[in-house]
Design a protein around this motif. Structure first.
Motif, PDB file in Angstrom:
ATOM      1  N   THR A 261     -24.426   0.376 -32.547  1.00  0.00           N
ATOM      2  CA  THR A 261     -24.714  -0.021 -31.170  1.00  0.00           C
ATOM      3  C   THR A 261     -24.220   1.046 -30.203  1.00  0.00           C
ATOM      4  OG1 THR A 261     -24.745  -2.394 -31.582  1.00  0.00           O
ATOM      5  CG2 THR A 261     -24.106  -1.695 -29.368  1.00  0.00           C
ATOM      6  N   LEU A 262     -25.055   1.357 -29.203  1.00  0.00           N
ATOM      7  CA  LEU A 262     -24.737   2.375 -28.213  1.00  0.00           C
ATOM      8  C   LEU A 262     -24.275   1.711 -26.923  1.00  0.00           C
ATOM      9  CD1 LEU A 262     -24.810   5.382 -27.287  1.00  0.00           C
ATOM     10  CD2 LEU A 262     -27.172   4.939 -26.545  1.00  0.00           C
ATOM     11  N   VAL A 263     -23.072   2.101 -26.461  1.00  0.00           N
ATOM     12  CA  VAL A 263     -22.565   1.661 -25.162  1.00  0.00           C
ATOM     13  C   VAL A 263     -22.405   2.920 -24.314  1.00  0.00           C
ATOM     14  CG1 VAL A 263     -20.773   0.391 -23.943  1.00  0.00           C
ATOM     15  CG2 VAL A 263     -21.340  -0.229 -26.301  1.00  0.00           C
ATOM     16  N   SER A 264     -23.264   3.098 -23.311  1.00  0.00           N
ATOM     17  CA  SER A 264     -23.271   4.363 -22.572  1.00  0.00           C
ATOM     18  C   SER A 264     -23.753   4.173 -21.152  1.00  0.00           C
ATOM     19  CB  SER A 264     -24.174   5.384 -23.277  1.00  0.00           C
ATOM     20  OG  SER A 264     -25.535   4.979 -23.203  1.00  0.00           O
ATOM     21  N   ASN A 265     -23.367   5.140 -20.281  1.00  0.00           N
ATOM     22  CA  ASN A 265     -23.871   5.219 -18.904  1.00  0.00           C
ATOM     23  C   ASN A 265     -23.616   3.951 -18.104  1.00  0.00           C
ATOM     24  OD1 ASN A 265     -24.936   7.887 -19.235  1.00  0.00           O
ATOM     25  ND2 ASN A 265     -26.663   6.992 -20.339  1.00  0.00           N
ATOM     26  N   ASN A 266     -22.465   3.335 -18.338  1.00  0.00           N
ATOM     27  CA  ASN A 266     -22.042   2.201 -17.533  1.00  0.00           C
ATOM     28  C   ASN A 266     -21.050   2.685 -16.471  1.00  0.00           C
ATOM     29  OD1 ASN A 266     -23.262  -0.177 -19.145  1.00  0.00           O
ATOM     30  ND2 ASN A 266     -22.233   1.035 -20.715  1.00  0.00           N
ATOM     31  N   THR A 267     -20.875   1.921 -15.410  1.00  0.00           N
ATOM     32  CA  THR A 267     -20.042   2.320 -14.273  1.00  0.00           C
ATOM     33  C   THR A 267     -18.897   1.325 -14.065  1.00  0.00           C
ATOM     34  OG1 THR A 267     -21.987   3.278 -13.187  1.00  0.00           O
ATOM     35  CG2 THR A 267     -20.089   2.829 -11.803  1.00  0.00           C
ATOM     36  N   PRO A 268     -17.653   1.799 -13.895  1.00  0.00           N
ATOM     37  CA  PRO A 268     -17.191   3.189 -13.854  1.00  0.00           C
ATOM     38  C   PRO A 268     -16.820   3.736 -15.234  1.00  0.00           C
ATOM     39  CG  PRO A 268     -15.383   1.736 -13.298  1.00  0.00           C
ATOM     40  CD  PRO A 268     -16.576   0.846 -13.535  1.00  0.00           C
ATOM     41  N   ASN A 269     -16.962   2.930 -16.267  1.00  0.00           N
ATOM     42  CA  ASN A 269     -16.652   3.340 -17.629  1.00  0.00           C
ATOM     43  C   ASN A 269     -17.397   2.421 -18.579  1.00  0.00           C
ATOM     44  OD1 ASN A 269     -14.895   0.928 -17.613  1.00  0.00           O
ATOM     45  ND2 ASN A 269     -13.525   2.226 -16.415  1.00  0.00           N
ATOM     46  N   ASN A 270     -17.305   2.701 -19.866  1.00  0.00           N
ATOM     47  CA  ASN A 270     -18.059   1.902 -20.828  1.00  0.00           C
ATOM     48  C   ASN A 270     -17.296   0.680 -21.317  1.00  0.00           C
ATOM     49  OD1 ASN A 270     -20.454   3.483 -20.883  1.00  0.00           O
ATOM     50  ND2 ASN A 270     -19.362   5.032 -22.076  1.00  0.00           N
ATOM     51  N   CYS A 271     -16.057   0.888 -21.801  1.00  0.00           N
ATOM     52  CA  CYS A 271     -15.292  -0.217 -22.359  1.00  0.00           C
ATOM     53  C   CYS A 271     -13.851  -0.178 -21.859  1.00  0.00           C
ATOM     54  CB  CYS A 271     -15.287  -0.161 -23.888  1.00  0.00           C
ATOM     55  SG  CYS A 271     -16.914  -0.329 -24.645  1.00  0.00           S
ATOM     56  N   ARG A 272     -13.280  -1.329 -21.655  1.00  0.00           N
ATOM     57  CA  ARG A 272     -11.882  -1.476 -21.312  1.00  0.00           C
ATOM     58  C   ARG A 272     -11.341  -2.726 -21.996  1.00  0.00           C
ATOM     59  NH1 ARG A 272     -12.174   3.044 -20.029  1.00  0.00           N
ATOM     60  NH2 ARG A 272     -11.367   4.111 -18.181  1.00  0.00           N
ATOM     61  N   PRO A 273     -10.029  -2.781 -22.291  1.00  0.00           N
ATOM     62  CA  PRO A 273      -9.056  -1.696 -22.183  1.00  0.00           C
ATOM     63  C   PRO A 273      -9.404  -0.509 -23.086  1.00  0.00           C
ATOM     64  CG  PRO A 273      -7.978  -3.826 -22.467  1.00  0.00           C
ATOM     65  CD  PRO A 273      -9.423  -4.038 -22.743  1.00  0.00           C
ATOM     66  N   VAL A 274      -8.844   0.639 -22.762  1.00  0.00           N
ATOM     67  CA  VAL A 274      -9.115   1.843 -23.538  1.00  0.00           C
ATOM     68  C   VAL A 274      -8.727   1.604 -24.994  1.00  0.00           C
ATOM     69  CG1 VAL A 274      -8.517   4.257 -23.860  1.00  0.00           C
ATOM     70  CG2 VAL A 274      -8.807   3.343 -21.550  1.00  0.00           C
ATOM     71  N   GLY A 275      -9.657   1.884 -25.897  1.00  0.00           N
ATOM     72  CA  GLY A 275      -9.407   1.751 -27.325  1.00  0.00           C
ATOM     73  C   GLY A 275      -9.553   0.350 -27.875  1.00  0.00           C
ATOM     74  N   ALA A 276      -9.839  -0.633 -27.030  1.00  0.00           N
ATOM     75  CA  ALA A 276      -9.928  -2.010 -27.508  1.00  0.00           C
ATOM     76  C   ALA A 276     -11.171  -2.253 -28.354  1.00  0.00           C
ATOM     77  CB  ALA A 276      -9.915  -2.972 -26.325  1.00  0.00           C
ATOM     78  N   VAL A 277     -12.248  -1.543 -28.031  1.00  0.00           N
ATOM     79  CA  VAL A 277     -13.518  -1.750 -28.744  1.00  0.00           C
ATOM     80  C   VAL A 277     -13.776  -0.520 -29.615  1.00  0.00           C
ATOM     81  CG1 VAL A 277     -15.977  -2.202 -28.534  1.00  0.00           C
ATOM     82  CG2 VAL A 277     -14.382  -3.123 -26.822  1.00  0.00           C
ATOM     83  N   PRO A 278     -13.517  -0.591 -30.924  1.00  0.00           N
ATOM     84  CA  PRO A 278     -13.722   0.571 -31.798  1.00  0.00           C
ATOM     85  C   PRO A 278     -15.173   1.057 -31.732  1.00  0.00           C
ATOM     86  CG  PRO A 278     -12.491  -1.144 -32.935  1.00  0.00           C
ATOM     87  CD  PRO A 278     -12.964  -1.746 -31.661  1.00  0.00           C
ATOM     88  N   GLY A 279     -15.334   2.372 -31.619  1.00  0.00           N
ATOM     89  CA  GLY A 279     -16.660   2.956 -31.580  1.00  0.00           C
ATOM     90  C   GLY A 279     -17.232   3.099 -30.192  1.00  0.00           C
ATOM     91  N   CYS A 280     -16.502   2.622 -29.179  1.00  0.00           N
ATOM     92  CA  CYS A 280     -16.982   2.750 -27.805  1.00  0.00           C
ATOM     93  C   CYS A 280     -16.310   3.951 -27.158  1.00  0.00           C
ATOM     94  CB  CYS A 280     -16.678   1.493 -27.019  1.00  0.00           C
ATOM     95  SG  CYS A 280     -17.243   1.575 -25.305  1.00  0.00           S
ATOM     96  N   ALA A 281     -17.116   4.887 -26.649  1.00  0.00           N
ATOM     97  CA  ALA A 281     -16.596   6.043 -25.937  1.00  0.00           C
ATOM     98  C   ALA A 281     -16.293   5.636 -24.506  1.00  0.00           C
ATOM     99  CB  ALA A 281     -17.607   7.193 -25.962  1.00  0.00           C
ATOM    100  N   ASN A 282     -15.006   5.568 -24.188  1.00  0.00           N
ATOM    101  CA  ASN A 282     -14.616   5.044 -22.879  1.00  0.00           C
ATOM    102  C   ASN A 282     -14.918   6.003 -21.740  1.00  0.00           C
ATOM    103  OD1 ASN A 282     -13.097   2.377 -23.469  1.00  0.00           O
ATOM    104  ND2 ASN A 282     -12.355   3.801 -25.011  1.00  0.00           N
TER     105      ASN A 282
END
Length: 282
Positions: A261-282
């Motif tokens: 699954t691709l999580v990208s181009n979201n504002t202001p970031n992709n996933c939070r907290p940082v590192g909480a969702v494995p595979g998500c580039a924050n």
């Protein structure tokens, strides 16, 4: 021995459209079918009320829009259709079920699945639900044993306090397959989906262009929610609060798993907290 389906036609002139709608139905030989003519909200409400007892599946006219102008009940912020307490499907072919956008239309969500209810939507677009200060603008899935399945449709342009498109409450579960969740807004969290239920599965779907005033523009999970996204895309969503997570916010004691699954181009970031969702580039 082959089991025959039983059709209860509320309008004999609609037989031609029925054949096309039935062609997209999953095989469900244990259920009879009730056909609702194009745009007939009274018949749709009556069919849902009956199916809560009979569990008969409901078929809508293909390429039709069913526009709701008033509430079926005022429970939990108001519902455009009777709350689902039975186990049945509502199927169509590129069919829209929506709250009217006309000035003066009261606020209400479109679908409400109560505890023990099991609703499947096949090729249905749920649009325009509005419950400011409440939850689940398009669909609310409430409490233990309530289940939602959406196949090949969309949840679009709905808004609420939490869960602009869909709200899963504790004990509820949902499966989205080949579904678009787009253009939904929450003044609180979970612009597209707010998930505090038992499980959420998003397969081959898109969570696109949703907005949250707080965290989780696309999806927000809270305890004890477990969410799995497989072969899906979460993009173009926005979170405006301090906790952020434009694409996904994973709350404490909840879990989000990404599989191809691709999580990208979201504002202001992709996933939070940082590192909480494995595979998500924050």
């Amino acid at each position: 021995m082959k089991r025959k389906s039983i059709f209860r036609l509320t309008n004999l002139g609609a037989v031609a459209g029925l054949a096309l709608s039935v062609s997209v139905l999953p095989v469900a030989p244990a259920h009879a079918l009730t056909f609702v003519p194009c745009g007939n909200i009274a018949a749709l409400r009556a069919a849902i009320t009956a199916s809560n007892t009979s569990n008969e599946n409901i078929v809508l006219a293909p390429f039709c829009t069913y526009t709701i102008t008033n509430t079926a009940n005022t429970d939990d912020g108001g519902n455009g259709l009777p709350s689902v307490t039975g186990s049945f499907s509502i199927s169509g072919f590129n069919v829209t079920v929506r709250r009217s956008a006309a000035t003066g239309t009261p606020n209400f969500r479109v679908f409400n699945v109560e505890s023990g209810g099991d609703l499947t939507l096949n090729s249905i677009h749920v649009r325009g639900g509005r419950v400011p200060g409440n939850v689940g603008g398009g669909i609310r899935v409430s409490d233990a044993g309530s289940t939602l399945t959406v196949r090949g449709g969309s949840i679009r342009d709905n808004d609420a306090g939490f869960g602009g498109g869909i709200r899963l409450r504790e004990g509820g579960s949902a499966v989205l397959l080949n579904t678009l969740v787009s253009g939904n807004d929450a003044t609180g969290s979970g612009g597209g989906i707010s998930h505090a239920g038992s499980s959420l599965r998003v397969d081959f779907s898109r969570v696109l262009g949703n907005t949250a005033g707080l965290e989780g523009g696309g999806i927000r999970t809270t305890s004890p929610g477990v969410a799995t996204l497989r072969a899906s895309v979460v993009t173009g969503n926005t979170a405006l609060g301090t906790l952020q997570g434009g694409g996904i916010y994973e709350g404490p004691n909840s879990q989000v798993t990404l599989d191809s699954t691709l999580v990208s181009n979201n504002t202001p970031n992709n996933c939070r907290p940082v590192g909480a969702v494995p595979g998500c580039a924050n």
